[in-house]
Enzyme design. Sequence first.
Site, PDB file in Angstrom:
ATOM      1  N   ASP A 134     -20.674   2.984  13.261  1.00  0.00           N
ATOM      2  CA  ASP A 134     -19.264   3.732  11.700  1.00  0.00           C
ATOM      3  C   ASP A 134     -20.031   5.325  12.035  1.00  0.00           C
ATOM      4  OD1 ASP A 134     -17.899   1.105  11.590  1.00  0.00           O
ATOM      5  OD2 ASP A 134     -18.864   0.664   9.825  1.00  0.00           O
ATOM      6  N   GLY A 177     -14.008   0.807  11.449  1.00  0.00           N
ATOM      7  CA  GLY A 177     -14.048   1.837  10.412  1.00  0.00           C
ATOM      8  C   GLY A 177     -13.603   1.727   9.367  1.00  0.00           C
TER       9      GLY A 177
HETATM   10  O1  F6P Z   1     -21.015  -3.154  10.903  1.00  0.00           O
HETATM   11  C1  F6P Z   1     -19.744  -1.119  10.640  1.00  0.00           C
HETATM   12  C2  F6P Z   1     -18.058  -3.021  10.823  1.00  0.00           C
HETATM   13  O2  F6P Z   1     -18.411  -2.755  12.219  1.00  0.00           O
HETATM   14  C3  F6P Z   1     -16.939  -1.973  10.076  1.00  0.00           C
HETATM   15  O3  F6P Z   1     -16.210  -0.860  11.359  1.00  0.00           O
HETATM   16  C4  F6P Z   1     -16.497  -2.949  10.123  1.00  0.00           C
HETATM   17  O4  F6P Z   1     -15.599  -2.577   8.836  1.00  0.00           O
HETATM   18  C5  F6P Z   1     -17.188  -3.822   8.978  1.00  0.00           C
HETATM   19  O5  F6P Z   1     -18.271  -3.619  10.091  1.00  0.00           O
HETATM   20  C6  F6P Z   1     -16.832  -5.547   9.557  1.00  0.00           C
HETATM   21  O6  F6P Z   1     -17.400  -6.471   9.398  1.00  0.00           O
HETATM   22  P1  F6P Z   1     -17.584  -7.989   9.826  1.00  0.00           P
HETATM   23  O7  F6P Z   1     -18.617  -8.248  11.206  1.00  0.00           O
HETATM   24  O8  F6P Z   1     -18.632  -9.131   8.208  1.00  0.00           O
HETATM   25  O9  F6P Z   1     -16.337  -8.287   9.710  1.00  0.00           O
END
Ligand code: F6P
Length: 355
Positions: A134, A177
């Site tokens: 991000d 993001g």
């Molecule tokens: O690590 C950042 C991110 O990839 C963000 O862009 C996204 O919103 C989030 O993690 C998704 O998270 P998870 O892996 O918990 O679904």
Amino acid sequence: MKFGILTSGGDCSGLNAVIRAICLCISQNVKNAEIVGIPDGYGGLIRGECFPLKREDYEDILDLGGTVLRTSRQPFKLMTVSDNGTTRLQKMCENYRKMGLDCLFTLGGAGTHKTAALLCMEGCNVIGLPKTIDNDIYGTDVTFGFQTAVEVATEAIDRIRTTAASHSRTMLVEIMGNKAGWLTLHTGIAAGADMILIPEIPFSPEAVADFIVKQRRSGKTHTIIAVAEGAVLASEVKFKKSERTFIRTERGETTVTPHLTEFLQQSTGFETRASVLGYLQRGGTPCAYDRLLSSRLGGFAAKLACEGRFGVTAAVSGNRITFNALTEIAGKYKLVDPKGAIVNFAKSIGIGFGI
Ligand code: F6P
């Protein structure tokens, strides 16, 4: 000296390259150094688990995606909640001491840094490293993992453009993001998107539709819209995040993309489709830029540890690797400035932002 390493929060490319560089630098510069990996991020530290990191564990992982230490999300707000009389923070401090660590490297994003700052305040020697696709960590120009994600998403849009052109369609490409639009902004420009929709610039679907219709009238046969996962409608700004989530959940949606796709299909009359890139952006081998950046950051963090400089996080400023105090940056985000140079540049070449 004994060093611990953990990777926390969502993974990204470049984590293993950082682990390798930390280990290589320590093994070159510290006599009788002991290095342990803590599995599953703060989860492993809460449980008190660690294992020795030997040369064969790290020397060949420069180009490996993911994290050999595995990771997990441990919400910051739960760190100080008491569970049977002990908080997770207390357990982590206790285990840090039981493991006999002189320094803990925490590779993670904004949430990880917040917890790292708490550990420092409790007397643990912590050094953070700025990880996330991000690119939203305060105090650093760039985070490792970001550039690889830009490359992956750009290639995806290049592929989507050929099918959009063949079918004269409008294609929405949803890019990760949630809070920050950096990944969507950089990818959108690099991939030649017509429009970019990011959380920092709430948009109007009517303005997006007008933009498409005008473009088509002027001869453009297809449209590419890069939409951040966290993009918001101008009409949603008045709602709190929880209310917005509730409204979207009622419609069976988590992001604005399905609603916008349907709206554009109806209002412009042009065939409109959406692709969600999702976890593709987090996986796979790091690009050369991220391998270099991760290696430099890892080596720098190891040197900070050797100098006994703790309570900091490695950062990039211009072409230099530097550091910030964890307590200075914890809880802050680096967001896209809607009036900043890169947005102004994008506007100057005709990219729309839906306003
Ligand atoms: O690590 C950042 C991110 O990839 C963000 O862009 C996204 O919103 C989030 O993690 C998704 O998270 P998870 O892996 O918990 O679904």
